[in-house]
Design a protein around this motif. Structure first.
Motif: not given
Length: 473
Positions: A22, A342, A345, A367, A369, A387, A406, A408-410, A469, A472
């Motif tokens: 992302v 999300f 998420d 969000s 995790s 997220r 979007d 960042s999504r870690r 990272e 999706l």
């Protein structure tokens, strides 16, 4: 708050592994002036510079605490990877390393002076904070909700705010009485002195029995020296299954502050209409009946999204994000309008702001995790991850489709608080926030809005090494 681990922890399949993450994906978001919008992360406070286990970061509030003209940040940090206690300990020997921190600001948004305001038993699993001049001496004080059992008042010493230990009092009627998850300070009766509102969810680690009982939402008043326990009194608004919000807001537009309550166990919202006069608190309870959704109200924001002159409510609902349209008659149904999701998420933190400069309010959101807090593990794209993203207002009355951007999504991240603020003074909106679930990468950060003529990666991290990272689903 403890988030259960969800989903199967498997290695990423090759097809998924080949997808761009992302944060690395070129942004498609554009400002009103046509330039592209991306985000650059800046660290304000973290374990590496604090020198100790600063983790489990949650609440965040801002104000000028030392009177130098620059906004400061009060942040709270549970500092746990596993909860230390299922029930509060009335003797406060809880063995937790919670912290309350102040980041004193300067003319440079990347230069902060970080100090510890409270720690240990005073800040046992610190969850939320509020700022107000409680003793009316011209200096802003701090109230903290500790999830392991109490509310604590911290009094600003004035000229020595950066260096001296702040005098403090644990409110005696809150000792060992539950688990305080939210706290706010506001003048509810118009007498010039702030009251404190707090939701007591009952226990830090909730079991079935906790959802079957009711715990209070309370207003705390102070008359006299707030450092003396006998100066404080309490007024109970109501009892609910796992209440998790008690937010002052002028919901009915009559000029005084009402209180909006969210309850996790009942998955509903309640509105207390303010009928108070100076020195006398009085409220009338109204159910907020929602047509088309249900909401528990942990984090909420308020804005008139359809231009009808009434405040609407924005928050997590039915697994996504929605805005709830206030009816002309407050006891009629509130119609729910979908903003976005999300999924897989969660939808947790949010803040309304005009991100793209077109005059409409957009929503920044984050969000939790769902996996372990201490290492990244083998989570997949199908698991609930950390997220950040924002939803662009569709224009008009806000009932059209909102565009999700979007950021960042870690694998790990807990983003449950954002504050909109032009940190660098360049005329666009930036965001301050806290990050948990990510030891040793927890703490306080700010997101710089970057505008460019050509698309850039959506997110530029502050660290070279961090939780990875992810793409999706």
């Amino acid at each position: 708050m403890l988030i259960a681990c969800v989903g199967l922890f498997l290695a990423l399949p090759p097809a998924v592994a080949a997808q761009p993450t992302v944060g690395d994906t070129p942004t498609r978001a554009r400002a009103e002036d046509g330039r592209y919008i991306s985000w650059r992360e800046h660290i304000i406070d973290e374990p590496a510079t604090a020198g100790f286990n600063l983790s489990g970061s949650d609440g965040l509030v801002m104000a000028d605490l030392d009177g130098d003209g620059f906004e400061d940040i009060v942040s709270v940090h549970e500092s746990d990877s596993e909860y230390d206690s299922a029930e509060p300990d009335p003797d406060f020997d809880v063995g937790t390393d919670g912290h309350v921190r102040i980041a004193f600001g300067s003319a440079d948004p990347d230069v902060w002076t970080n100090v510890t305001l409270a720690e240990g038993a005073d800040a046992s699993a610190a969850e939320d904070a509020a700022i107000a001049d409680v003793n009316r001496d011209g200096h802003l004080d701090v109230m903290v909700a500790a999830e392991l059992a109490h509310l604590i008042y911290l009094q600003n010493p004035g000229a020595t705010a950066r260096t001296a230990r702040w005098p403090r009092l644990i409110l005696p009627m809150t000792k060992g009485q539950g688990s305080y998850i939210r706290v706010f300070a506001a003048d509810l009766d118009g007498d010039g002195r702030p009251e404190v509102t707090a939701a007591n969810k009952g226990a830090q680690r909730l079991g079935p029995a906790d959802f079957a009982r009711s715990t209070p939402v309370v207003i705390y008043q102070v008359r006299g020296d707030p450092l003396q326990g006998e100066s404080w009194s309490e007024t109970q608004l109501g009892r609910y299954s796992v209440p998790q919000n008690a937010e002052p807001v002028d919901l009915d537009g009559d000029g005084d502050l009402d209180i909006v309550v969210g309850t996790r166990g009942e998955n509903r919202l309640v509105f207390f209409e303010n009928l108070s006069r100076p020195g006398h608190l009085e409220f009338r309870e109204h159910a907020i009946g929602i047509n088309g959704a249900s909401a528990a109200g942990f984090n909420l924001d308020y804005a008139d999204l359809n231009g009808d002159g009434r405040l609407d409510i924005i928050g997590a609902a039915n697994g996504g994000l929605a805005w709830l349209e206030q009816p002309a008659l407050v006891d009629d149904a509130w119609n729910a309008h979908r903003i976005g999701t999300f999924a897989p998420d969660s939808m947790t933190g949010l803040e309304m702001a005009d991100i793209d400069g077109d005059g409409d309010l957009d929503v920044m959101a984050g969000s939790y995790s769902g996996g372990t807090r201490e290492d990244d593990g083998d989570v997949t794209v199908d698991d609930p991850l950390g997220r950040i993203g924002w939803f662009e207002h569709p224009g008009g009355d806000g009932t059209g489709p909102w565009t999700r951007h979007d950021v960042s999504r870690r694998k790990r991240g807990m983003y449950d608080k954002f504050i909109a603020h032009d940190a660098d003074g360049d005329g666009d909106v930036d965001f301050f926030g806290t990050r948990g679930n990510s030891a040793p990468y927890d703490g306080v950060y700010w997101l710089e809005q970057v505008r460019s003529d050509a698309p850039r990666p959506a997110f530029e991290p502050a660290r070279s090494e961090d939780s990875p990272e992810m793409p999706l689903v």
